[in-house]
Design a protein around this motif. Structure first.
Motif, PDB file in Angstrom:
ATOM      1  N   ASP A 161      18.826   0.397  -2.235  1.00  0.00           N
ATOM      2  CA  ASP A 161      17.419   0.691  -1.934  1.00  0.00           C
ATOM      3  C   ASP A 161      16.677   1.205  -3.157  1.00  0.00           C
ATOM      4  OD1 ASP A 161      17.806  -0.081   0.699  1.00  0.00           O
ATOM      5  OD2 ASP A 161      18.266   1.955   1.374  1.00  0.00           O
ATOM      6  N   LEU A 162      17.332   2.031  -3.965  1.00  0.00           N
ATOM      7  CA  LEU A 162      16.710   2.579  -5.167  1.00  0.00           C
ATOM      8  C   LEU A 162      16.362   1.458  -6.147  1.00  0.00           C
ATOM      9  CD1 LEU A 162      15.758   4.899  -6.945  1.00  0.00           C
ATOM     10  CD2 LEU A 162      18.127   5.166  -7.745  1.00  0.00           C
TER      11      LEU A 162
ATOM     12  N   ALA B 171       4.914   6.209 -14.773  1.00  0.00           N
ATOM     13  CA  ALA B 171       5.780   5.139 -14.290  1.00  0.00           C
ATOM     14  C   ALA B 171       5.848   5.035 -12.772  1.00  0.00           C
ATOM     15  CB  ALA B 171       7.196   5.334 -14.837  1.00  0.00           C
ATOM     16  N   ASP B 172       5.228   5.962 -12.050  1.00  0.00           N
ATOM     17  CA  ASP B 172       5.251   5.953 -10.585  1.00  0.00           C
ATOM     18  C   ASP B 172       3.885   5.464 -10.097  1.00  0.00           C
ATOM     19  OD1 ASP B 172       4.566   7.268  -7.913  1.00  0.00           O
ATOM     20  OD2 ASP B 172       6.727   7.657  -8.043  1.00  0.00           O
TER      21      ASP B 172
ATOM     22  N   ILE C 149       0.819  -1.213   0.000  1.00  0.00           N
ATOM     23  CA  ILE C 149       0.000   0.000   0.000  1.00  0.00           C
ATOM     24  C   ILE C 149       0.851   1.261   0.000  1.00  0.00           C
ATOM     25  CG2 ILE C 149      -1.652   1.356   1.390  1.00  0.00           C
ATOM     26  CD1 ILE C 149      -2.874  -0.970  -0.206  1.00  0.00           C
ATOM     27  N   GLY C 150       1.998   1.230   0.635  1.00  0.00           N
ATOM     28  CA  GLY C 150       2.865   2.403   0.695  1.00  0.00           C
ATOM     29  C   GLY C 150       3.256   2.932  -0.673  1.00  0.00           C
ATOM     30  N   PHE C 151       3.226   2.079  -1.677  1.00  0.00           N
ATOM     31  CA  PHE C 151       3.537   2.528  -3.033  1.00  0.00           C
ATOM     32  C   PHE C 151       2.352   3.270  -3.645  1.00  0.00           C
ATOM     33  CE2 PHE C 151       6.870  -0.476  -2.341  1.00  0.00           C
ATOM     34  CZ  PHE C 151       7.935   0.006  -3.092  1.00  0.00           C
ATOM     35  N   LEU C 152       1.129   2.965  -3.177  1.00  0.00           N
ATOM     36  CA  LEU C 152      -0.044   3.681  -3.678  1.00  0.00           C
ATOM     37  C   LEU C 152      -0.241   5.008  -2.958  1.00  0.00           C
ATOM     38  CD1 LEU C 152      -2.842   1.007  -4.202  1.00  0.00           C
ATOM     39  CD2 LEU C 152      -1.152   1.866  -5.816  1.00  0.00           C
ATOM     40  N   ASP C 153      -0.093   4.982  -1.640  1.00  0.00           N
ATOM     41  CA  ASP C 153      -0.366   6.208  -0.883  1.00  0.00           C
ATOM     42  C   ASP C 153       0.849   7.128  -0.775  1.00  0.00           C
ATOM     43  OD1 ASP C 153       1.256   5.177   1.175  1.00  0.00           O
ATOM     44  OD2 ASP C 153      -0.437   4.618   2.443  1.00  0.00           O
TER      45      ASP C 153
ATOM     46  N   VAL D 100       5.859   5.071   0.960  1.00  0.00           N
ATOM     47  CA  VAL D 100       7.155   4.463   0.668  1.00  0.00           C
ATOM     48  C   VAL D 100       7.826   5.382  -0.354  1.00  0.00           C
ATOM     49  CG1 VAL D 100       8.374   2.478  -0.305  1.00  0.00           C
ATOM     50  CG2 VAL D 100       6.369   2.107   1.145  1.00  0.00           C
ATOM     51  N   LEU D 101       8.723   6.192   0.148  1.00  0.00           N
ATOM     52  CA  LEU D 101       9.383   7.194  -0.692  1.00  0.00           C
ATOM     53  C   LEU D 101      10.473   6.573  -1.553  1.00  0.00           C
ATOM     54  CD1 LEU D 101       9.657  10.032   1.964  1.00  0.00           C
ATOM     55  CD2 LEU D 101       7.930   9.765   0.180  1.00  0.00           C
ATOM     56  N   LYS D 102      10.689   7.172  -2.700  1.00  0.00           N
ATOM     57  CA  LYS D 102      11.723   6.708  -3.621  1.00  0.00           C
ATOM     58  C   LYS D 102      13.095   7.059  -3.032  1.00  0.00           C
ATOM     59  CE  LYS D 102      13.119   7.064  -8.451  1.00  0.00           C
ATOM     60  NZ  LYS D 102      12.757   7.663  -9.758  1.00  0.00           N
TER      61      LYS D 102
END
Length: 183
Positions: A41-42, A72-73, A26-30, A33-35
């Protein structure tokens, strides 16, 4: 799986959110979870983000999918789709309340009718803020909501087939309890 067609955004979003929540993504949707800015890590973030973008894209009708090919994000794609296809909460809430009010059995089986009504109740619940009440009136308020659902269900049943049983149930004090699972 539910395909986003444009007119079913709410159902699609709930299904996809639930699926990604089960995968702890979910962190990728909201956007929580920062880039990261450095490897490794990247590289992990990019790989996971690309996978989620792929999942989102494959859950979209091909005609709509062709309009979001360059996002793409995952969080930007999620927000873009939300902005384009979600009906504003106030409008959708009103429409749902109207559907609930007008929901009738109309010759369906009781199970089909109850399922249709339950879906509407669940969807409208998604628009209501989660309020936690621990006061002494909370049980009474919950019972009032439950009684209103029972009333709606009973008076949506086919008149000819269920008039007698409906009258018997309405006369019960207290009313029986729905096992709806939600408040």
């Amino acid at each position: 799986p539910v395909l986003l067609r444009g007119d079913n955004y709410s159902k699609w979003a709930v299904e996809l959110w639930n699926s990604l929540q089960a995968k702890q993504k979910i962190g990728f949707l909201d956007g929580s979870v920062l880039k990261p800015t450095t490897n490794p890590d990247l590289a992990r973030w990019t790989s996971t983000n690309s996978m989620i973008v792929g999942w989102i894209r494959t859950s979209i009708d091909p005609q709509i999918r062709s309009t979001v090919t360059h996002v793409a994000d995952a969080s930007k794609l999620w927000e873009s789709l939300k902005q384009r296809f979600s009906v504003k909460n106030a409008v959708r809430k009103h429409l749902l309340q109207d559907e609930i009010t007008n929901c009738k059995q109309n010759g369906q089986s009781v199970l089909e009718y109850y399922g249709r009504l339950s879906k509407l109740w669940e969807e409208i619940q998604n628009f209501k803020p989660v309020v936690s009440c621990t006061c002494t009136a909370s049980a009474e308020l919950e019972k009032e909501r439950e009684d209103a659902k029972i009333h709606k269900f009973l008076f949506g049943l086919d008149e000819v087939r269920f008039n007698t049983i409906r009258s018997q149930i309405i006369d019960e004090d207290p009313l029986p309890v729905f096992n709806s699972g939600r408040g």
